[in-house]
Write a protein that holds these residues in place. Sequence first.
Motif, short mmCIF file in Angstrom:
data_model
loop_
_atom_site.label_atom_id
_atom_site.label_comp_id
_atom_site.label_asym_id
_atom_site.label_seq_id
_atom_site.Cartn_x
_atom_site.Cartn_y
_atom_site.Cartn_z
N ASN A 307 6.77 -6.70 -4.76
CA ASN A 307 6.84 -5.30 -4.36
C ASN A 307 8.04 -4.54 -4.92
O ASN A 307 7.88 -3.49 -5.56
CB ASN A 307 6.84 -5.20 -2.83
N ARG A 311 5.84 -3.55 -7.97
CA ARG A 311 5.19 -2.28 -7.66
C ARG A 311 6.13 -1.09 -7.83
O ARG A 311 5.83 0.01 -7.38
CB ARG A 311 4.63 -2.31 -6.22
N SER A 312 7.25 -1.32 -8.50
CA SER A 312 8.19 -0.21 -8.75
C SER A 312 7.70 0.63 -9.92
O SER A 312 6.99 0.15 -10.81
CB SER A 312 9.58 -0.76 -9.05
N TYR A 340 1.06 3.23 -11.50
CA TYR A 340 1.99 3.17 -10.37
C TYR A 340 1.34 3.68 -9.09
O TYR A 340 1.42 3.05 -8.03
CB TYR A 340 3.24 3.99 -10.68
N ARG A 341 0.68 4.80 -9.19
CA ARG A 341 0.05 5.36 -8.00
C ARG A 341 -1.13 4.50 -7.54
O ARG A 341 -1.35 4.33 -6.34
CB ARG A 341 -0.41 6.80 -8.28
N ASN A 344 -0.06 1.37 -5.66
CA ASN A 344 0.68 1.67 -4.43
C ASN A 344 -0.14 2.51 -3.45
O ASN A 344 0.43 3.13 -2.55
CB ASN A 344 1.99 2.38 -4.76
N ASP A 356 -1.42 -2.97 1.06
CA ASP A 356 -0.29 -2.26 0.49
C ASP A 356 0.96 -2.52 1.32
O ASP A 356 0.89 -3.02 2.44
CB ASP A 356 -0.61 -0.76 0.44
N GLU A 357 2.11 -2.14 0.76
CA GLU A 357 3.38 -2.38 1.44
C GLU A 357 3.46 -1.70 2.80
O GLU A 357 4.05 -2.24 3.73
CB GLU A 357 4.53 -1.85 0.58
N LYS A 498 9.72 5.72 -0.07
CA LYS A 498 8.73 5.44 -1.11
C LYS A 498 7.42 6.14 -0.85
O LYS A 498 6.89 6.83 -1.72
CB LYS A 498 8.52 3.93 -1.22
N PHE A 499 6.90 5.98 0.35
CA PHE A 499 5.55 6.53 0.62
C PHE A 499 5.60 8.01 0.95
O PHE A 499 4.61 8.72 0.74
CB PHE A 499 4.85 5.69 1.68
#
Length: 505
Positions: A307, A311-312, A340-341, A344, A356-357, A498-499
Amino acid sequence: MADDVKKLSRKLRRLERKLWTREYLLKIAEFDGATIAPQNGAEARGEAMAALAGAHHELLTSEKSRDLVRSLEKAARKGRISGQLADEVRVLARDQREASAVPTEEEAAWTRLVCEADTVWHRAKTANDWASFEPYVDRIVAALKQRAERLDASRDPYDVMLDQYERGLTAAQFDAFCEQVRATVVPLVHGIVQRGYQPDASFLSDRVPDAVQRQISFDLIDLVGIDRADTALAFTEHPFSEGFAPGDARIATHIYEDNLISNVYSIIHEAGHAIYELGVDPDYAYTCLAGGTSMGIHESQSRFFENIVGRSRPFMGPLLKILRRRVPDTYDDVSEDELYRAVNIAQPSLIRTEADELTYPLHIMIRYEIERLLFAGEARACDIPRLWAELTRKYLGIEVPDDTRGCLQDTHWSGGSFGYFPTYALGSAYDAQLVEAMVAEGVDLGEACASGDLSPVRAWLGAKIWRWGRSKDAPELIGGACGAPFDASYYCSYLARKFGALYAL
């Protein structure tokens, strides 16, 4: 060091090597059983593993071994030993005390039970057949409650189980952690749902053949920074990894041809576990200090690579380079920002390993609450499908269509790993605090991810976490790496930043 202590230390090292040999053979049999072994060989494998487990237990807990450790503990109290040897004595003494609470024949029977249960679970998941696996859950929980009572009858049995995976962790502490995380996650999830926007991710379901995904798997192992000569790739129902010895940490994944990204992040996740094992101080090899210290720390390393790195936004360049080389028809037309989008996207889903995170900790809470009920005697295995459906509806707002995608999806219970699930959420939370400390010490995490050269990240984690093996428990590792005790607020802030940015909340 006096001659008598030198003699005792040599005996200790011989004992540790004998114990390690039995552990190594058990891991080989377990890995084989989950990957390439035929189903009909499960009974024989279970007998062999039970015999090995019994022999390991008998050696560890014999009066001769206990006398040796007691003599070394006495020397340690007098200040006659220090450093690595003192750590070995402390950790082995703890292992010995805990093992001595369980009779050898009970340990052998336990190994036989979970080997059989794991084989049944593999069949049950494929067939959507909870009923065939259900009796094993009740038997495993009963065995673990008995073990917990032997270990410490004064404590709640579930607290005893949590302590086996993360030293010092209690249900009360994890309850407080969950409450803090829910206060951040739930409003974010609701905000995303209300906004009604999700980026296009249709390209992630394009078919990618098995052979190509295997090539990508090795590309990703290279990218994380594992020498291919130190690992092997196998295939299984539920991805996992195992550290065997210096230069030997293996990864098992599951490939879906219509879901490349599942394998991508399974590989990066399991490579995080593997590189941790490979990064332990070589001086600890064949001793009780070899291997990861706790599952919370282990999951922090796997989820750091999955992550924080994988996922950066900066990592999309190196990742897309691999995908374009291997799957050009799909990924030549995908930009870094689109990828990326897509990787995530935050939305409620059924499968924990694909989550997802943001929603991931909610999956952990479902499992945690069921385990608490089982250990409190307030539920039995027959209640689990109903409880799973109710809690999934409560936390994720979605319906569970079948047990394969519900209570049969994880392998942990078949292996007796009750108390393990909370460490996934803790590992993610550790990561957020580790990032702050890493960046504060001058590591340019963004640049490392963008360049595909993760050596600065590996160097920092190696010095702060990996090299210490089992010589330090999680609180000491986190405190040493971060300069402060664990604080979940770093995790909550990370998720909110992040979100919030991804969905313009």
